[in-house]
Write an enzyme that holds these catalytic residues in place. Structure first.
Site, PDB file in Angstrom:
ATOM      1  N   GLU A   1      -5.169   2.046   2.573  1.00 38.20           N
ATOM      2  CA  GLU A   1      -5.090   0.853   3.427  1.00 38.20           C
ATOM      3  C   GLU A   1      -5.229   1.196   4.902  1.00 38.20           C
ATOM      4  O   GLU A   1      -5.726   0.386   5.691  1.00 38.20           O
ATOM      5  CB  GLU A   1      -3.749   0.133   3.196  1.00 38.20           C
ATOM      6  N   GLU A   2      -4.793   2.407   5.285  1.00 38.08           N
ATOM      7  CA  GLU A   2      -4.728   2.768   6.698  1.00 38.08           C
ATOM      8  C   GLU A   2      -6.047   3.318   7.246  1.00 38.08           C
ATOM      9  O   GLU A   2      -6.077   3.916   8.315  1.00 38.08           O
ATOM     10  CB  GLU A   2      -3.613   3.801   6.933  1.00 38.08           C
TER      11      GLU A   2
ATOM     12  N   ASP B   1       6.079   1.259   7.567  1.00 44.05           N
ATOM     13  CA  ASP B   1       4.728   0.921   7.099  1.00 44.05           C
ATOM     14  C   ASP B   1       4.293   1.856   5.975  1.00 44.05           C
ATOM     15  O   ASP B   1       3.620   2.847   6.222  1.00 44.05           O
ATOM     16  CB  ASP B   1       3.758   0.998   8.275  1.00 44.05           C
TER      17      ASP B   1
ATOM     18  N   HIS C   1       0.826  -1.211   0.000  1.00 45.25           N
ATOM     19  CA  HIS C   1       0.000   0.000   0.000  1.00 45.25           C
ATOM     20  C   HIS C   1       0.861   1.261   0.000  1.00 45.25           C
ATOM     21  O   HIS C   1       1.953   1.298   0.566  1.00 45.25           O
ATOM     22  CB  HIS C   1      -0.993   0.006   1.156  1.00 45.25           C
TER      23      HIS C   1
ATOM     24  N   HIS D   1       3.555   3.133  12.654  1.00 48.55           N
ATOM     25  CA  HIS D   1       2.679   4.195  13.168  1.00 48.55           C
ATOM     26  C   HIS D   1       3.286   4.974  14.333  1.00 48.55           C
ATOM     27  O   HIS D   1       2.634   5.870  14.872  1.00 48.55           O
ATOM     28  CB  HIS D   1       1.302   3.662  13.585  1.00 48.55           C
TER      29      HIS D   1
ATOM     30  N   ASP E   1      -0.194   4.412   1.065  1.00 48.90           N
ATOM     31  CA  ASP E   1      -0.536   5.458   2.037  1.00 48.90           C
ATOM     32  C   ASP E   1       0.127   5.220   3.385  1.00 48.90           C
ATOM     33  O   ASP E   1       0.619   4.134   3.691  1.00 48.90           O
ATOM     34  CB  ASP E   1      -2.049   5.551   2.211  1.00 48.90           C
TER      35      ASP E   1
ATOM     36  N   GLU F   1       4.140  -6.081   3.682  1.00 46.96           N
ATOM     37  CA  GLU F   1       4.026  -5.455   5.003  1.00 46.96           C
ATOM     38  C   GLU F   1       5.284  -5.741   5.837  1.00 46.96           C
ATOM     39  O   GLU F   1       5.937  -6.767   5.655  1.00 46.96           O
ATOM     40  CB  GLU F   1       2.799  -6.011   5.742  1.00 46.96           C
TER      41      GLU F   1
END
Length: 370
Positions: A138-139, A108, A76, A342, A78, A167
């Site tokens: 995705e987030e 991430d 992903h 994150h 984003d 991932e």
């Protein structure tokens, strides 16, 4: 106002480490993926061996070499919101001295995306046909997910015998994933003036019983097809109150349940509803199934041998679930420590980016599934 924008130019030939830095420094918080999708698409359009399709801000590039097997590899574009952690910086790990790239998205999952993009351009004659996927949203809530949207709209592009999601996994294969459920648990009361509190029923006080149940919950570890999945049930937000002199008549608790892939979404929902017996309402606001490890598939076993490290469970939810729902065995594999995802101190080891790229390159270039 003009919608004109300048597409960033990616130097893919610089390799996945440099590409990680380049990708991280392009704004790409969920909902703002247009520039990075434009940049990825522009880089891919120059590769004669790839057929490129765009669906919103999702980019799909496929080889059509007539190979006997096809592998899908996805990541992903984003990130979660920035927290004063861009632009990226080169740092040394404070404990080990290892060379790292620090900043939002390094873990991430721009490092994984960079590995995929570098190899997509490089591998003109892979030993299997490849479907490379870079997707948006995705987030955020699963209904916005670009991979799911593209799978629904262009299902013919997603046929594959095996899938890898880039991932962060510390360069180790992580099998399957937990499912995730979010519920809004509502407790009602009766509004009154706080000077006459006995005339009302305080919904926030009533919610305390639900919070006490959550505090006493003991997470279960569930063994599924050789891997251990740790579950979790937690309050993630609470909303209540009217004014400083009013007894509140409503309190909402948002709860997140992470459940083992051996449980169906229906079983997860039934568990949450039973757990909050006595609440006035339990509304399921988001629900995505888990994915079993899939490591018994021959292609998965071949990939495990190529990586050379013992697989572990993916305890978070990832889009391997979407591939599993299509009957495609799927695993997570990419650089970066998932526990740093994150966080304000996101950072990825340079050596891990290089090692992940090398393992994937070697396997795709000299493919063997037995």
């Amino acid at each position: 106002m003009s919608d004109v924008h300048q597409t960033p130019t990616l130097d893919v030939s610089a390799g996945p480490v440099s590409l990680t830095r380049q990708l991280c420094d392009i704004p790409s918080v969920s909902g703002d993926e247009r520039l990075i999708a434009d940049a990825v698409e522009a880089a891919l359009r120059g590769a004669a061996h790839l057929s490129v399709t765009r669906d919103g801000d999702t980019i799909i590039a496929r080889t059509e070499l007539g190979r006997a097997r096809r592998v899908a590899i996805a990541g992903h574009l984003d990130t979660v919101p920035i927290s004063a952690n861009l632009p990226v910086q080169n740092i040394a790990d404070p404990e080990t001295g290892e060379a790292m790239i620090w900043g939002r998205g390094t873990v991430d999952m721009k490092a994984g995306v960079a590995v995929q993009l570098a190899l997509a351009i490089e591998l003109a004659e892979p030993a299997v046909d490849l479907t490379w996927i870079w997707y948006d949203h995705e987030e955020v809530s699963s209904e916005l997910n670009g991979l799911g949207r593209a799978q629904r709209g262009r299902p013919e592009l997603f046929d594959a015998d095996f899938a890898i999601l880039g991932e962060p996994s510390n360069g180790t294969i992580e099998g399957g994933c937990n499912g995730t459920l979010r519920a809004r648990v509502t407790v009602l009361g009766k509004r009154a003036h706080s000077a006459r509190s006995w005339a009302g029923v305080n919904a926030i006080h009533r919610a305390g019983e639900m919070l006490a149940r959550l505090a006493g919950f003991e997470a279960e570890t569930v063994h599924v097809d050789g891997l251990d999945y740790r579950e979790g049930l937690n309050a993630v937000s609470i909303i209540g109150g009217v004014a400083g002199n009013v007894i509140p008549d409503r309190c909402d608790i948002e709860v997140n349940y992470r459940f083992a892939p051996s449980r169906s979404p229906q079983e997860a929902e039934a568990f949450v509803r039973a757990f909050f017996t006595g609440a006035d309402e339990v509304e399921i606001v988001d629900l995505a199934p888990g994915a079993r490890p899939g490591l018994d598939a021959p292609l998965a076993q071949a990939f495990v041998r190529a990586v050379g490290r013992e697989p572990v469970a993916k305890v978070g939810w990832t889009d391997v679930s979407r591939f599993a729902a299509l009957g495609i065995p799927a695993v997570n594999f990419g650089p970066g420590d998932p526990s740093l995802a994150h966080t304000d101190d996101e950072r990825v080891p340079i050596a891990q980016i290089e090692a992940s790229a090398a393992a994937l390159r070697a396997w795709l270039s000299s493919f063997a599934d037995e």
